[in-house]
Scaffold this active site. Structure first.
Site, short mmCIF file in Angstrom:
data_model
loop_
_atom_site.label_atom_id
_atom_site.label_comp_id
_atom_site.label_asym_id
_atom_site.label_seq_id
_atom_site.Cartn_x
_atom_site.Cartn_y
_atom_site.Cartn_z
N GLU A 1 -9.79 -2.08 -1.18
CA GLU A 1 -10.11 -2.90 -2.34
C GLU A 1 -9.41 -4.24 -2.14
OE1 GLU A 1 -8.91 -1.28 -6.11
OE2 GLU A 1 -9.72 -3.03 -7.16
N ARG B 1 -1.36 10.69 2.62
CA ARG B 1 -1.06 9.28 2.82
C ARG B 1 0.31 9.13 3.48
NH1 ARG B 1 -2.56 6.83 -1.59
NH2 ARG B 1 -1.34 4.93 -1.39
N LYS C 1 0.25 -1.65 -3.26
CA LYS C 1 -0.08 -3.07 -3.34
C LYS C 1 0.44 -3.69 -4.64
CE LYS C 1 -4.37 -2.21 -2.17
NZ LYS C 1 -5.82 -2.32 -1.93
P1 ATP Z 1 -2.34 1.01 -2.88
O1 ATP Z 1 -2.05 2.25 -3.67
O2 ATP Z 1 -1.27 0.59 -1.95
O3 ATP Z 1 -2.83 -0.11 -3.72
P2 ATP Z 1 -4.94 1.85 -2.33
O4 ATP Z 1 -5.16 3.25 -1.91
O5 ATP Z 1 -5.26 1.50 -3.73
O6 ATP Z 1 -3.50 1.43 -1.92
P3 ATP Z 1 -7.21 0.78 -1.05
O7 ATP Z 1 -7.49 -0.63 -0.75
O8 ATP Z 1 -8.01 1.44 -2.10
O9 ATP Z 1 -5.69 0.84 -1.40
O10 ATP Z 1 -7.17 1.66 0.26
C1 ATP Z 1 -8.06 1.53 1.34
C2 ATP Z 1 -7.94 2.78 2.16
O11 ATP Z 1 -6.62 2.91 2.68
C3 ATP Z 1 -8.22 4.02 1.34
O12 ATP Z 1 -9.08 4.85 2.07
C4 ATP Z 1 -6.88 4.65 1.15
O13 ATP Z 1 -7.00 6.02 1.07
C5 ATP Z 1 -6.13 4.19 2.41
N1 ATP Z 1 -4.69 4.14 2.16
C6 ATP Z 1 -4.06 3.45 1.19
N2 ATP Z 1 -2.74 3.68 1.22
C7 ATP Z 1 -2.51 4.55 2.24
C8 ATP Z 1 -1.35 5.19 2.79
N3 ATP Z 1 -0.13 4.98 2.27
N4 ATP Z 1 -1.52 6.02 3.83
C9 ATP Z 1 -2.74 6.23 4.36
N5 ATP Z 1 -3.87 5.67 3.90
C10 ATP Z 1 -3.77 4.84 2.85
MG MG Z 2 -6.93 1.56 -4.79
#
Ligand code: ATP
Ligand code: MG
Length: 570
Positions: free
Chosen positions: A42, A274, A284
Site C-alpha cells: 500500500e 511476518r 509504517k
Molecule cells: P505495515 O504494517 O508496516 O504498515 P503493511 O503490511 O501494512 O505493513 P503493506 O504495504 O500492506 O504493508 O504490505 C505489502 C506486503 O508486505 C504485504 O503482502 C505484507 O504482508 C508484506 N509485509 C509487510 N510487513 C511485513 C513483515 N514485517 N514481514 C513480512 N512481510 C511483510
Molecule cells: Mg497494510
C-alpha cells in the site's frame, strides 16, 4: 524448474520452505500454466526490511520456478496514499531485486486502481445475485451490529433491500449523492459466522477524496478485502502470499473470488509469519511517527529499517537478499535477532568493501628519523578478498595521525599496540618505536615521538621482523578532514514496545555521533555506491550529503558485534 544459488555463504543454496514445497507440487502437477505471484504494497509509506522479506519471497519464487511476480500498488485508500510513496516503492523494489544473479526483469507495475471500473462492475453483479446490499448504518453501528466472536451479530435493517433499490443506491453512491460515511456496500454472507470477517463485510465506502492515481473520478473506494482478492483474480495470480494476520480473512477471499466468477487460474492465498526484528520497529505508521516527530531526519535516515535508510547506510541489496534467504519462511511468529541481519551485512561487505585507512580520533605521531617534507609512497592492498581490486599508494611522511586508543601510557599485560618503549608496525609501512611522550599542561598526551626502522617496509632487509601489533595511520600532511557519522541502533531495548511500552522512552541517545576524522587522500572522491572498510574500524559508505572536498561517510556497521561484547583489538 531452476534453483540458482544466490551468492553468499549464509544464503542456503536452494531455499526450501512450506510455500515453496506447495509451489513445487503445483508445478509437478502442472496445475497452473505459469507461476504468478505478486508483491502488493500500500503506497502509504516507504518499504522496510519486513517488506524486503516478502519481496525476496515473492520474486524469489517467481525466479526459482520460471514464473513472474507483479508489483501491484494496493492503492485503495486515497486518504493515506501519496505519489512520493509510489515512486519510492518502485525504486526500492528494483534496487533490491535488480542485481539478482540471473537478472529478474524489471517487474511489471500494476495498480489496484487500474481495476476500479471492473471492480465496480463485479459489485453490481453481486447486487444482482442478491449477495450484496447498500447499508445505511454508520461505521460505528456496523461495528456494533457485528457483535463479538462469541455471540452472533445482528443483521443490518437494510439487509433485505430489493435488488432494484440496491442498484439504484449504489449507482447514486458512485455519482456522489451521499456524504462520506453515510452508506456502504456490504456483502450478504452470515451474521452468525464465528469468523467476524464473514459477518456481512463492507465492500465499498464513500470517500470524497482525490486519489493519487485516479484523481476525482471516484468517490467510492473498494475495501482492501474486496479489492485484493479480485485484483489477484484479474491478474491471474496463482499464489497470493501474505502474512499470517490475513489467515482469518481467507474465507472471505475465497467467498468473493467464487461469488464473482469462475477463474482460471483461480488464485489462492497462503500465509507466512511476518518478520519481526529485535531493536527494530516495523510498522509504517510508527516509522512515519519517527519521521514526523523529527526523531530521525527522514524515511532514509540511515538508522531507519527502511530499504532506503539501509541503502543510505551502506547496506547492499545482496546482503538483504542473503538475509531473507537465510531466515527462511515459516508459519510461526518469532523474533529474529538483529545480529542475524548485521552478520549478513558484514559478510557481504567483507567480500566487496575496499580497504582504506582513516583515523577517527587522531593522536599525533612524529617519526623523528624521517626527513621533513619527504613523502614515501606505500603500496596498500585494496581488498585482501579480491585480487582484482589491486593496490593503491598511500603517502607516508614524518607527521602522522594514529588512533588515540592505539596508544596507552600504562598498558595492561597483553597490550600489543603502541606503548612507551614499545614497537608496533604501521600497516603497509615501517615498524616504529615509541621514544618519547609529549603532554600538554593538563597532562594529556598530545604527541608521540618515535623512530622508525627504515629497513622494515615490504621489500626491505628487516621487512620480516615480527612485532606483535599492527596499527593503521594517516599522513598528517596528506590527510583530509571528513565528517563521519557513527550510527548505532535506534533503540536500547531489544523489544522497544514490550508490554505496551512507549518506544520513545527507549530511544538510544547514542544512535548517532558525528565526528571529524582524518582520512587518506584517496577518499577525496568516491562513487555514490562505494563501500569501504576503514581498516580495523568498521564499514563505511559515502553519504549523498558529501560535497567536493567535503566527504561525509556513514558507518554502516562495525567490524564485530559491539553489542555482544566489547571489541577486543590488539
Ligand atoms: P505495515 O504494517 O508496516 O504498515 P503493511 O503490511 O501494512 O505493513 P503493506 O504495504 O500492506 O504493508 O504490505 C505489502 C506486503 O508486505 C504485504 O503482502 C505484507 O504482508 C508484506 N509485509 C509487510 N510487513 C511485513 C513483515 N514485517 N514481514 C513480512 N512481510 C511483510
Ligand atoms: Mg497494510
Amino acid at each position: 524448474m531452476s534453483n540458482e544459488t544466490p551468492a553468499g555463504p549464509s544464503a542456503p543454496a536452494a531455499p526450501s520452505d512450506f510455500i515453496r514445497d506447495i509451489v513445487a507440487q503445483h508445478v509437478a502437477e502442472g496445475r497452473y500454466p505459469k507461476i504468478l505471484t505478486r508483491f502488493p504494497p500500500e503506497p502509504n509509506g516507504y518499504l522496510h526490511i519486513g517488506h524486503a522479506k516478502s519481496i525476496c519471497l515473492n520474486f524469489g519464487i517467481a525466479r526459482e520456478f520460471g514464473g513472474a511476480c507483479n508489483l501491484r500498488m494496493d492503492d485503495t485508500n486515497p486518504t493515506k496514499e501519496d505519489i512520493e510513496y509510489v515512486e519510492s516503492i518502485i525504486f526500492d523494489v528494483n534496487w533490491l531485486i535488480g542485481g539478482w544473479a540471473d537478472g529478474v526483469k524489471t517487474p511489471k507495475l500494476f495498480h489496484a486502481s487500474d481495476y476500479f471500473e471492473q471492480l465496480y462492475g463485479f459489485a453490481v453483479a453481486l447486487i444482482k445475485k442478491g449477495v450484496a446490499f447498500v447499508c445505511d448504518l454508520t461505521g460505528e453501528q456496523v461495528a456494533e451490529y457485528r457483535g463479538a466472536p462469541t455471540e452472533p451479530g445482528r443483521p443490518s435493517p437494510n439487509r433485505d433491500r430489493s435488488v432494484e433499490e440496491n442498484l439504484d443506491l449504489f449507482a447514486r453512491m458512485r455519482a456522489g449523492e451521499f456524504a462520506d460515511g453515510t452508506k456502504t456496500l456490504r456483502a450478504k454472507i452470515d451474521m452468525t459466522s464465528p469468523n467476524i470477517h464473514m459477518r456481512d463485510p463492507v465492500l465499498y465506502r464513500i470517500r470524497h477524496t482525490e486519489h493519487q492515481a485516479t484523481g476525482n473520478t471516484w468517490c467510492i473506494y473498494p475495501m482492501y478485502d474486496y479489492a485484493h482478492c479480485l485484483s489477484d483474480a484479474i491478474e491471474g495470480i496463482s499464489h497470493s502470499i501474505c502474512t499470517l494476520e490475513f489467515e482469518v480473512h481467507r474465507p472471505l477471499y475465497d467467498w468473493l473470488v467464487d461469488e464473482v466468477g469462475l477463474w482460471n487460474p483461480r488464485p489462492r492465498q497462503y500465509e507466512f509469519a511476518r518478520l519481526s526484528l529485535t531493536y527494530t520497529l516495523m510498522s509504517k505508521r510508527k516509522l512515519l511517527q519517527l519521521v514526523e516527530d523529527k526523531i530521525v531526519t527522514g524515511w532514509d535516515d540511515p538508522r531507519m529499517p527502511t530499504i532506503c535508510g539501509m541503502r543510505r547506510r551502506g547496506v547492499t541489496a545482496q546482503a538483504l537478499r542473503n538475509f531473507a534467504y537465510h531466515i527462511g519462511v515459516t508459519k510461526y511468529m518469532s523474533l529474529t535477532d538483529v545480529a542475524v541481519l548485521e552478520h549478513a551485512i558484514r559478510e557481504d561487505l567483507n567480500k566487496i568493501a575496499l580497504r582504506r585507512m582513516a583515523v577517527l580520533r587522531p593522536l599525533k605521531v612524529v617519526i623523528t628519523n624521517f626527513p621533513e617534507r619527504k613523502t614515501e609512497l606505500c603500496a596498500a592492498t585494496n581488498n585482501p578478498n579480491d585480487e582484482t581490486a589491486g593496490t593503491r599508494e598511500v603517502p607516508f611522511s614524518r607527521d602522522l595521525w594514529i588512533e588515540q586508543d592505539d596508544f596507552i601510557e600504562v598498558p595492561a599485560p597483553k597490550y600489543f599496540r603502541l606503548k612507551p618503549g614499545g614497537e608496533v608496525r604501521l600497516k603497509y609501512a615501517f615498524i616504529i618505536k615509541c621514544d618519547e611522550i609529549v603532554k600538554d599542561a593538563d597532562g594529556r598526551v598530545i604527541e608521540i615521538r618515535c623512530t622508525a626502522d627504515l629497513d622494515s617496509k615490504t621489500g626491505g632487509p628487516t621487512a620480516g621482523r615480527k612485532v606483535k601489533g599492527t596499527i593503521h595511520w594517516v599522513s598528517a600532511a596528506h590527510a583530509l578532514d571528513a565528517e563521519v557519522r557513527l550510527y548505532d541502533r535506534l533503540f536500547t531495548e531489544a523489544e522497544p514496545e514490550k508490554d505496551g511500552r512507549d518506544f520513545k522512552t527507549v530511544m538510544n541517545p547514542r544512535s548517532l555521533e558525528v565526528i571529524t576524522a582524518k582520512v587518506e587522500p584517496s577518499l577525496r572522491e568516491s562513487s555514490a555506491d562505494a563501500r569501504y572498510q576503514f581498516e580495523r574500524l568498521a564499514y563505511f559508505t559515502p553519504d549523498p550529503d558529501s560535497k567536493p572536498n567535503g566527504p561525509i561517510f556513514n558507518r554502516t556497521i562495525t567490524l564485530k558485534d559491539a553489542w555482544a561484547k566489547e571489541i577486543q583489538r590488539g
